[in-house]
Design a protein around this motif. Structure first.
Motif, PDB file in Angstrom:
ATOM      1  N   ASP A   1       0.801  -1.219   0.000  1.00  0.00           N
ATOM      2  CA  ASP A   1       0.000   0.000   0.000  1.00  0.00           C
ATOM      3  C   ASP A   1       0.836   1.273   0.000  1.00  0.00           C
ATOM      4  O   ASP A   1       0.344   2.346  -0.385  1.00  0.00           O
ATOM      5  CB  ASP A   1      -0.943   0.007   1.210  1.00  0.00           C
ATOM      6  CG  ASP A   1      -2.225  -0.768   0.929  1.00  0.00           C
ATOM      7  OD1 ASP A   1      -2.304  -1.398  -0.144  1.00  0.00           O
ATOM      8  OD2 ASP A   1      -3.128  -0.737   1.780  1.00  0.00           O
TER       9      ASP A   1
ATOM     10  N   LEU B   1       0.746   3.312  -3.022  1.00  0.00           N
ATOM     11  CA  LEU B   1      -0.501   4.036  -3.276  1.00  0.00           C
ATOM     12  C   LEU B   1      -0.735   5.189  -2.310  1.00  0.00           C
ATOM     13  O   LEU B   1      -1.546   6.076  -2.597  1.00  0.00           O
ATOM     14  CB  LEU B   1      -1.686   3.063  -3.191  1.00  0.00           C
ATOM     15  CG  LEU B   1      -1.610   1.820  -4.081  1.00  0.00           C
ATOM     16  CD1 LEU B   1      -2.826   0.940  -3.863  1.00  0.00           C
ATOM     17  CD2 LEU B   1      -1.481   2.208  -5.544  1.00  0.00           C
TER      18      LEU B   1
ATOM     19  N   ARG C   1       3.106   6.971  -8.686  1.00  0.00           N
ATOM     20  CA  ARG C   1       1.696   7.093  -9.074  1.00  0.00           C
ATOM     21  C   ARG C   1       1.553   7.958 -10.335  1.00  0.00           C
ATOM     22  O   ARG C   1       0.740   7.667 -11.225  1.00  0.00           O
ATOM     23  CB  ARG C   1       0.878   7.658  -7.912  1.00  0.00           C
ATOM     24  CG  ARG C   1       0.884   6.758  -6.680  1.00  0.00           C
ATOM     25  CD  ARG C   1      -0.139   7.175  -5.652  1.00  0.00           C
ATOM     26  NE  ARG C   1       0.205   8.391  -4.929  1.00  0.00           N
ATOM     27  CZ  ARG C   1       1.012   8.453  -3.870  1.00  0.00           C
ATOM     28  NH1 ARG C   1       1.593   7.341  -3.416  1.00  0.00           N
ATOM     29  NH2 ARG C   1       1.244   9.594  -3.258  1.00  0.00           N
TER      30      ARG C   1
ATOM     31  N   ILE D   1      -5.825   2.966 -15.294  1.00  0.00           N
ATOM     32  CA  ILE D   1      -6.059   2.276 -14.023  1.00  0.00           C
ATOM     33  C   ILE D   1      -7.502   1.807 -14.010  1.00  0.00           C
ATOM     34  O   ILE D   1      -8.435   2.615 -14.028  1.00  0.00           O
ATOM     35  CB  ILE D   1      -5.755   3.200 -12.827  1.00  0.00           C
ATOM     36  CG1 ILE D   1      -4.296   3.648 -12.880  1.00  0.00           C
ATOM     37  CG2 ILE D   1      -6.043   2.464 -11.509  1.00  0.00           C
ATOM     38  CD1 ILE D   1      -3.934   4.742 -11.903  1.00  0.00           C
TER      39      ILE D   1
ATOM     40  N   VAL E   1      -8.665  -0.817  -8.208  1.00  0.00           N
ATOM     41  CA  VAL E   1      -7.751  -0.956  -7.072  1.00  0.00           C
ATOM     42  C   VAL E   1      -8.519  -1.677  -5.971  1.00  0.00           C
ATOM     43  O   VAL E   1      -9.584  -1.217  -5.546  1.00  0.00           O
ATOM     44  CB  VAL E   1      -7.261   0.411  -6.557  1.00  0.00           C
ATOM     45  CG1 VAL E   1      -6.293   0.215  -5.391  1.00  0.00           C
ATOM     46  CG2 VAL E   1      -6.611   1.222  -7.673  1.00  0.00           C
TER      47      VAL E   1
ATOM     48  N   SER F   1      -2.476  -4.205  -1.781  1.00  0.00           N
ATOM     49  CA  SER F   1      -3.632  -4.045  -2.664  1.00  0.00           C
ATOM     50  C   SER F   1      -3.324  -4.706  -3.999  1.00  0.00           C
ATOM     51  O   SER F   1      -2.165  -4.998  -4.305  1.00  0.00           O
ATOM     52  CB  SER F   1      -3.948  -2.562  -2.895  1.00  0.00           C
ATOM     53  OG  SER F   1      -4.361  -1.933  -1.700  1.00  0.00           O
TER      54      SER F   1
ATOM     55  N   LEU G   1      -3.657  -4.065  -8.040  1.00  0.00           N
ATOM     56  CA  LEU G   1      -3.916  -3.112  -9.111  1.00  0.00           C
ATOM     57  C   LEU G   1      -4.280  -3.863 -10.383  1.00  0.00           C
ATOM     58  O   LEU G   1      -3.601  -4.819 -10.759  1.00  0.00           O
ATOM     59  CB  LEU G   1      -2.678  -2.258  -9.398  1.00  0.00           C
ATOM     60  CG  LEU G   1      -2.147  -1.345  -8.295  1.00  0.00           C
ATOM     61  CD1 LEU G   1      -0.952  -0.550  -8.831  1.00  0.00           C
ATOM     62  CD2 LEU G   1      -3.217  -0.409  -7.799  1.00  0.00           C
TER      63      LEU G   1
ATOM     64  N   LEU H   1      -4.591  -2.986 -14.267  1.00  0.00           N
ATOM     65  CA  LEU H   1      -4.161  -1.916 -15.152  1.00  0.00           C
ATOM     66  C   LEU H   1      -4.228  -2.359 -16.622  1.00  0.00           C
ATOM     67  O   LEU H   1      -4.108  -3.558 -16.911  1.00  0.00           O
ATOM     68  CB  LEU H   1      -2.721  -1.506 -14.837  1.00  0.00           C
ATOM     69  CG  LEU H   1      -2.374  -1.226 -13.363  1.00  0.00           C
ATOM     70  CD1 LEU H   1      -0.866  -1.080 -13.206  1.00  0.00           C
ATOM     71  CD2 LEU H   1      -3.091   0.017 -12.875  1.00  0.00           C
TER      72      LEU H   1
END
Length: 672
Positions: free
Chosen positions: A531, A534, A543, A552, A555, A573, A575, A577
């Motif tokens: 995390d 992020l 980011r 993106i 999430v 987390s 992601l 993408l």
């Protein structure tokens, strides 16, 4: 430990028990708690007894596999040994019922080697007391057979198996194309793998990881022997090599062990000539250890065992191993299933895991395609069309990189167990460029811009120092002046671009390495990240870089404990993408050029003001794009297991996966 009701129900549903019930050789009461044997002495027993299912299964095998009538078989009959009366598990009489032919001693599945040998002693005492000719000792997982001769009644003469009714003892059991080992169940395989591993480990004789590695090699030999139709079709009619072949003149099995060792090593050498990437070092076991493992595995056909059953068995056994020293290489199955289900898998895609560990993402991608095959060819399962649908995908579309040699071998074995794809798993540092991999691994399939989907859980917390690797200048994310907030220097003076950081974290570098591997027009990335990427202010440039390079999609925040039971406690987390198409990347580049040209025309700005103005306009342009699409944000509290890894009800992951998959499908044609 007594069997649970669920375990009892599962065992009773097996083909052998259903046949025995149908033919009334066994009768099970309504509550599935009592079994009655319709045999010579009409015995009744409790099913919860852990040895009872082994005993019942052996009784039925004597009838169906060895052709002995139930009327010749006694279950739990008393035997007089000196002044003591004991109970033999199974006695098989000859046809006149005047003489005991076979003594069978049954033990529960999870006994160790020492306990098994105690059972052999016990069986021999019954056999001598009853003047039996043969001894069979079984745990359902391992079997040993002996013949007692008049010439040497105390000698333990090993034989391949007890003779069928009216037949003589054979030196070996299995002949290629004639008599094949039977397929196994998932439960049998798990127990066989575990027992064989424990026998190798021997309470410390080998390190658990070494025992696992050596068992992997022997499983490889077993599968190679079973594939004789592809590897050595002219050997049809010859004995299988992965079995114990006994010699009457060799009661202590010395010759049997020496020759078995030679056959296994020969299998291994032939196998690794064809697949040199699978195992690079020799088998380290002696003839005694090899003999023990073969005892556990020779009586099961891995190739014919249901693909899901053997795959799940290997992964279950492997999961026990990965909860130990190598927990960091293992992504929990519910998380793997969630990611694969959420992103969706197309059989025409080329798929990569840059830190593949035990191969979980690749195998679940294969499972998804195989499930599609089962649905499409529901009336033709087992046909050439059905197999081609998923096997071509396994062989040509799945790729993995793993830095740890031992774990890489596990991934390859995992793929072999699941019917191939292992040739495209390589051992190397996933952060090296594709040209280096081509040279070092002699594999030309890891080219930038060619992968449609990457699913990965890269290592967290490690730092790559610029002065320790040769590839740091290949990474934008190793640069200091990267990101919207640091881009002033680059905008104002292109010669200022290459100011390098002294170090960078692996999780950040893997984002860029994955970006380079992805297809320009249809590249998806599902990646587990800490995390901090992020949320930390120090990671803002990462980011910013992500916004420039990817759309993106979603999430998903995971609970703190997600990886705790596999020795990783970092809050993480996932992601989801999609790599920007080339035209959009070019648009960003053009935007930067346009901003530079525009600001240079403005009057009255000094160098610092001009840089600030360029940054402001560039950020405004990029943010305008990023604010124009929706990102699915989800916080998951229940992932289907607790902090210890124990399964719990109410997992949110299947529902979240379905929502993300629909979101991706709905946005797949978005022109961005």
């Amino acid at each position: 430990m007594a069997k649970t009701q669920d375990e009892i129900n599962e065992l009773l549903a097996s083909d052998l028990f259903q046949k025995g019930i149908k033919d009334k050789y066994i009768i099970i009461n309504e509550g599935n708690s009592i079994i009655r044997y319709n045999c010579k002495n009409q015995t009744k027993r409790r099913l919860q007894n852990p040895e009872e299912f082994v005993q019942a299964e052996t009784y039925l095998k004597l009838i169906y596999n060895y052709n002995y009538p139930a009327s010749n078989i006694s279950v739990n009959e008393s035997v007089q040994i000196g002044s003591e009366t004991r109970e033999a598990d199974i006695l098989v009489y000859n046809d006149s019922h005047g003489k005991i032919l076979i003594v069978v001693e049954c033990k529960e599945e999870n006994i160790n080697e020492r306990q098994f040998q105690v059972a052999v002693d016990q069986a021999y005492s019954y056999a001598h007391a009853s003047a039996a000719r043969y001894v069979w000792v079984t745990s359902g997982i391992k079997d040993e057979y002996f013949e007692i001769t008049n010439i040497s009644p105390v000698s333990r003469i090993s034989i391949s198996e007890i003779p069928k009714r009216g037949e003589e003892v054979k030196r070996f059991k299995y002949i290629k194309g004639v008599t094949e080992p039977p397929q196994g169940t998932q439960g049998e395989l798990i127990q066989k793998f575990k027992s064989a591993h424990d026998a190798l480990w021997g309470g410390g004789a080998l390190a658990p990881t070494t025992a696992f590695d050596e068992l992997d090699k022997l499983i490889f030999c077993k599968i190679w022997d079973e594939r004789w139709r592809d590897n050595d079709p002219k050997s049809k009619g010859q004995p299988y090599n992965f079995q114990i072949i006994h010699y009457p003149e060799d009661p202590q099995n010395n010759k049997a062990k020496v020759e078995l060792e030679a056959r296994i090593r020969d299998l291994y050498e032939h196998g690794r000539k064809k697949d040199p990437e699978v195992f690079k070092d020799d088998i380290k076991l002696d003839k005694h250890k090899i003999y023990t493992v073969v005892q556990y595995l020779q009586d099961i056909n891995l190739s014919k065992t249901d693909l899901d059953a053997k795959g799940l068995a290997f992964q279950s056994f492997m999961g026990e191993f990965f909860r130990g020293d190598f927990g960091q290489f293992f992504t929990p199955k519910p998380i793997v299933e969630f990611i694969v289900s959420a992103i969706g898998v197309n059989k025409d895609w080329k798929i990569l895991d840059t830190s593949c560990g035990s191969g979980g993402f690749l195998l679940h991608a294969l499972k998804a395609v195989r499930d599609d095959a089962n649905e499409i060819f529901s009336d033709e399962i087992g046909s050439a069309s059905w197999r081609d649908y998923w096997h071509v995908f396994a062989e040509k579309h799945l790729f993995g990189i793993e830095i740890n040699e031992q774990i890489s071998r596990v991934a390859k074995m995992n793929m072999i167990i699941h019917d191939d794809g292992h040739t495209n798993i390589i051992t190397n540092d996933g952060l090296k460029n594709n040209r280096t991999l081509e040279i070092e691994n002699r594999n030309l399939n890891f080219q930038d811009g060619t992968f449609d989907l990457i699913m990965t859980n890269p290592p967290f917390g490690s730092t790559i120092k610029a002065d320790e690797v040769g590839y740091y200048k290949e990474y934008e994310l190793f640069e200091k002046n990267l990101g919207f907030t640091e881009i002033k220097d680059r905008i104002a003076d292109d010669n200022n671009k290459n100011k390098w950081r002294a170090s960078q974290s692996t999780e950040v570098l893997f984002l860029e390495r994955c970006y380079k591997y992805l297809n320009e027009e249809n590249g998806y990335l599902a990646i587990v990240v800490p995390d901090g990427i992020l949320t930390n202010s120090s990671s803002q440039y990462v980011r910013d870089w992500l916004i420039e390079k990817f759309r993106i999609l979603a999430v998903v925040s995971l609970p703190q404990y997600t990886f705790a039971h596999v020795k990783a406690g970092v809050k993480s987390s996932v992601l989801f993408l999609k790599k920007h198409p080339k035209k959009l990347t070019q648009k960003f580049e053009q935007t930067l050029s346009d901003v530079k040209a525009l600001v240079r025309e403005e009057k009255g700005l000094d160098k610092e003001q001009r840089a600030e103005r360029m940054l402001e306009l560039y950020k405004e342009s990029i943010r305008k794009y990023s604010n124009n699409y929706e990102v699915m944000m989800v916080v998951v509290d229940n992932i289907g297991y607790d902090t210890t890894g124990k399964k719990i009800d109410g997992s949110e992951l299947p529902n979240v996966a379905a929502r993300i998959n629909k979101f991706i499908m709905d946005n797949i044609n978005d022109n961005q």
